[in-house]
Structure formats: structure tokens, C-alpha cells
Write an enzyme that holds these catalytic residues in place. Structure first.
Site, PDB file in Angstrom:
ATOM      1  CG  HIS A 294     -31.104  74.215  65.700  1.00  0.00           C
ATOM      2  ND1 HIS A 294     -30.562  75.364  65.164  1.00  0.00           N
ATOM      3  CD2 HIS A 294     -30.454  73.193  65.113  1.00  0.00           C
ATOM      4  CE1 HIS A 294     -29.627  75.053  64.303  1.00  0.00           C
ATOM      5  NE2 HIS A 294     -29.537  73.736  64.249  1.00  0.00           N
ATOM      6  CG  HIS A 337     -25.035  67.626  68.984  1.00  0.00           C
ATOM      7  ND1 HIS A 337     -24.536  68.789  68.459  1.00  0.00           N
ATOM      8  CD2 HIS A 337     -24.902  66.694  67.999  1.00  0.00           C
ATOM      9  CE1 HIS A 337     -24.130  68.587  67.217  1.00  0.00           C
ATOM     10  NE2 HIS A 337     -24.329  67.316  66.912  1.00  0.00           N
ATOM     11  CD  GLU A 343     -22.084  65.946  63.881  1.00  0.00           C
ATOM     12  OE1 GLU A 343     -21.630  67.108  64.037  1.00  0.00           O
ATOM     13  OE2 GLU A 343     -23.145  65.564  64.385  1.00  0.00           O
ATOM     14  CG  HIS A 367     -16.915  68.031  66.197  1.00  0.00           C
ATOM     15  ND1 HIS A 367     -17.684  68.987  65.563  1.00  0.00           N
ATOM     16  CD2 HIS A 367     -15.849  68.675  66.719  1.00  0.00           C
ATOM     17  CE1 HIS A 367     -17.113  70.169  65.707  1.00  0.00           C
ATOM     18  NE2 HIS A 367     -15.998  70.017  66.410  1.00  0.00           N
ATOM     19  CG  HIS A 373     -19.646  68.655  68.281  1.00  0.00           C
ATOM     20  ND1 HIS A 373     -19.815  67.310  68.536  1.00  0.00           N
ATOM     21  CD2 HIS A 373     -20.456  68.922  67.236  1.00  0.00           C
ATOM     22  CE1 HIS A 373     -20.669  66.787  67.683  1.00  0.00           C
ATOM     23  NE2 HIS A 373     -21.080  67.751  66.889  1.00  0.00           N
TER      24      HIS A 373
END
Length: 445
Positions: A294, A337, A343, A367, A373
Site C-alpha cells: 500500500h 501506523h 493528520e 490523529h 491509528h
């Protein structure tokens, strides 16, 4: 162009020019500041950078207007409402935070325009030292009448979520709909008309301007294309306001108002590279993984405001648009992560793949840096057992992220007053169970 729906000049980072077709030849030829301007106009320069900046980063535009902006009464302090730069109102909170959709006031109960409907949710830094950001929500139900807004502190990146907004600027008009964004840069006066209950997000940056991210190994094409950014065509009104026109100035985190007797949108022609602009998120060219794993969300960056540290953004505007997912042998949703960036995520429409239920359009999540999260339990279980074949991801959805290198402080309004904080957010990870098997061995093919 009176409705702001058409006739835009396209481009990004280049030199533009426009004149109202009612006054052909209103742009001076051959020089910026002639002794006498066509039509008896005043020449006025709007500078968005230091005069001595290198040419690629030098931002300025020349405006040719009926009366100069300097003609106004003195500024006086006004009530700031829930717009603030007080980052120490409440104690820091490192927890994962989620807000349910923010409430839009009913017009039958209270008239609220764009400025009075601004609410600061979180931020960091300082407007005086020109280094920081603010994240705001706007919820409003009425248009600004004989009022305009001017941000001396920084740039506004506006993300409508519900309802169209017609933005009148000194450069012309822009109709901005959900799934579009617009940027009103520092010092530009603008007014917002709405057509009912309206809501959206604002990312404010102090000390930098938004620009397209570097493409690096991606090459010459991809992400947001310069030609898809649109700037308005010149439009003016020669209108006197006997009762007074209010100019609201955001300066050092506070609001001030001044009165003048004429409309500030009296620019007949303009040219330069310092303009407001808008962009349709559907035009974003997605770059994605086509083998395995990803990719980091930075591949979805639309605009960035760079810091003084190479490769580190003061703020990035990142989107998660509809796309194909094809990665083999991969847990396809966002990975779990912790991050040295902060964020803030918002949802314009649809259902975000990592949290399809609790994360709703018109709400948000924060976050903070190094706060863990990732997907909720349902997403993890579903994606861990899914048959991996090419599939559409995020159809009918548009989520976005304001990512920043600043450690964000949440305001008292965001934590207490707005009453939209979802105190059960952490529970979406509580059902995650242990799958560890010490006797596991790789299967033989």
C-alpha cells in the site's frame, strides 16, 4: 460571468491577465503603472511575496480599479466569535479524535454568514512570526451583504462539503461546488454568497503559499495538472453604499472591521500571477500501486505549502478519490501506523473505506503526531479475507486530509463547545483480537 459559472482563465503558477468586457482596453499596454490609466482607473499592486524573491516564487498582481483600497475608515476591533489562534485554551489531548457532522444553524433561528460561521477546530504556530496553520469549519445559512473578508495572516484553502458557494473577489467571481476547492490567497478581499444551509472546511497557512508538489520519479505528468486550475475573469461593480460597506480584516489572529462608502469589488482589469483559483477534484490523475503493498498517501497530494525544511510540508492537501485497487498479496486499506505528522481528515461525500460507518460527511478526525491509528475491526477482518481481484475503491466517495508537520492543538470549541466530539471513537479498535499463532509455518506451494 455574473454568476461565476463560466469563462475562467486556466493555468497555475503563470502570468494571467483579464479585463471586464464592458471596458475594452482597460489593461494598460507596455507598463504596469502609467501616469494616467485607461478609463481614469487607479493602479494598485497586490504583493504576495517579498519584492526580492527569486522569479519562480515572486507573487504579485496589478489591479486597475475605480477607487484604491486605501480609502477606508480606521480599523476597529470586533468580536471574533469562535475564530481563534489561542492554542492553549485547554490542555493538550493526544488521543484519536473524531467529530460527528458539524451542526448547521437554521436560518429561521439565526442568520449566520461565512465569517460569523467560521469555527477554529485546531492549529499551531503563530501569525506574527508567519509560521503556522489553522483548521476551521464553516457552517452558515445566509450570504454576506455589504461585507467582505480580508485575511492578512495567510491563505485560505476552502473545501465546500454541503451547498454551493459563490465567491466574489477583487479578481472576479467563482462558483465553487462540493468536490471542488478554491484558494483565496493572503490579502485578497472576498465575499461569500450561499443558497441555503452550507458547510465546509478551511485550511489556513501562515507564511507560505500553496503550490503543486514536485513529481520526482513520477515524471512530467500526474496528480493535479496545472491546466485544470481556474482563475476568474475580471468583473467589477461601480456601486456606492450609503449605509457603509464593511471590510473585515483578520490580522494577528484577531478580527477588525472598517467602513467605506463603495464596493471593494471595483477592479476593472488585472494581470499577474497572484490570484484566487479553484480546482475540480475529479480532474486529479491518480497514481497508485499496481504490484503489491500500500503506497504512502503522499501520492495523493493535490497542493502543498512547503516549510523551510526540504521535503517537509507546513501543510499538504491530500485527497482519496475513486480509483482501482489491484495490489496482490496485500492488505489493501490504509495500514496501521504512527506518524511524525498530524493528520486531520474530512469527508465530502460517500463512505471512507477504512471506517465506513462512524466517519461521516461534514465531520472530521484528528490523529496527532505519533498517535496510532488505522482501519477499524470490521475493515481489518473484511480485507484480511477478501478475494484479491481488481476492484473499484471509493466510488462515490471523496475523503481528504490536511497533513501538517506541526503538532496540533485543539481549541476549546473543538473539544467542548461544539458538542460534536465522538467520545466513543477509540472503541472502534477495541474489538481487534489477537491472531498470533506461535506454531504457524509457511504453507508449501
Amino acid at each position: 460571468n455574473t454568476e461565476g459559472r463560466c469563462k475562467y482563465l486556466s493555468g497555475f503558477g503563470n502570468e494571467f491577465s483579464s479585463e471586464d468586457p464592458r471596458c475594452p482596453g482597460s489593461l494598460p499596454e507596455g507598463q504596469n503603472n502609467p501616469q494616467v490609466c485607461p478609463y481614469g482607473l487607479y493602479a494598485e499592486q497586490l504583493s504576495g511575496s517579498a519584492f526580492t524573491c527569486p522569479r519562480p516564487t515572486n507573487k504579485r498582481s496589478w489591479l486597475y480599479r475605480i477607487l484604491p483600497s486605501v480609502r477606508h475608515k480606521p480599523y476597529t476591533a470586533m468580536h471574533c466569535g469562535n475564530l481563534t489562534e489561542k492554542w492553549d485554551e485547554v490542555e493538550p489531548d493526544p488521543n484519536q479524535l473524531r467529530w460527528m457532522p458539524f451542526t448547521i444553524p437554521k436560518s429561521s433561528e439565526k442568520k449566520v454568514d461565512f465569517v460569523t460561521g467560521l469555527h477554529t477546530l485546531c492549529g499551531a504556530g503563530d501569525t506574527k512570526s508567519r509560521n503556522g496553520i489553522g483548521i476551521h469549519m464553516f457552517t452558515c445559512n445566509t450570504s454576506m451583504v455589504d461585507r467582505c473578508f480580508n485575511n492578512s495572516d495567510g491563505d485560505f484553502l476552502i473545501v465546500p462539503q454541503q451547498g454551493e458557494i459563490l465567491i466574489t473577489t477583487e479578481f472576479g467571481k467563482m462558483m465553487v461546488e462540493p468536490n471542488e476547492i478554491c484558494v483565496i490567497q493572503q490579502g485578497m478581499r472576498f465575499s461569500v454568497n450561499v443558497f441555503g444551509e452550507t458547510r465546509g472546511y478551511v485550511l489556513e497557512v501562515y507564511g507560505a503559499h500553496f503550490e503543486l508538489p514536485d513529481l520526482g520519479p513520477i515524471g512530467a505528468n500526474g496528480l493535479a495538472n496545472p491546466r485544470d486550475f481556474l482563475t476568474p475573469v475580471a468583473w467589477y461593480e461601480d456601486r456606492e453604499v450609503a449605509t457603509g460597506y464593511t471590510v473585515i480584516n483578520k490580522y494577528q489572529g484577531k478580527l477588525f472591521s472598517s467602513q467605506q462608502v463603495f464596493s471593494p469589488f471595483n477592479v476593472v482589469a488585472w494581470h499577474g500571477n497572484y490570484t484566487p483559483y479553484k480546482y475540480n477534484l475529479d480532474n486529479f490523475m491518480v497514481i497508485n500501486c499496481v504490484a503489491f503493498d500500500h503506497a504512502d498517501p503522499s501520492i495523493f497530494t493535490v497542493l502543498t505549502a512547503k516549510s523551510s525544511r526540504p521535503g517537509v510540508a507546513m501543510a499538504d492537501f491530500v485527497i482519496f478519490p475513486p480509483r482501482w485497487g489491484v495490489a496482490d498479496h496485500t492488505f489493501r486499506p490504509p495500514y496501521y501506523h504512527r506518524n511524525c505528522m498530524s493528520e486531520f481528515m474530512g469527508l465530502i461525500k460517500g463512505h471512507y473505506e477504512a471506517k465506513e460507518e462512524g466517519f461521516q460527511p461534514g465531520g472530521g478526525t484528528l490523529h496527532s503526531m505519533m498517535t496510532p491509528h488505522g482501519p477499524d475491526r470490521d475493515c481489518f477482518e473484511k480485507s484480511s479475507t477478501a478475494l484479491l481481484k481488481p476492484e473499484r475503491v471509493a466510488d462515490g466517495t471523496m475523503a481528504f486530509m490536511f497533513e501538517s508537520s506541526f503538532s496540533m492543538a485543539v481549541t476549546k470549541w473543538g473539544l467542548e463547545t461544539c458538542q460534536r466530539l465522538d467520545k466513543s471513537y477509540y472503541q472502534c479498535w477495541e474489538p481487534l483480537r489477537k491472531h498470533f499463532d506461535p506454531n504457524w509455518r509457511p504453507s508449501k506451494q
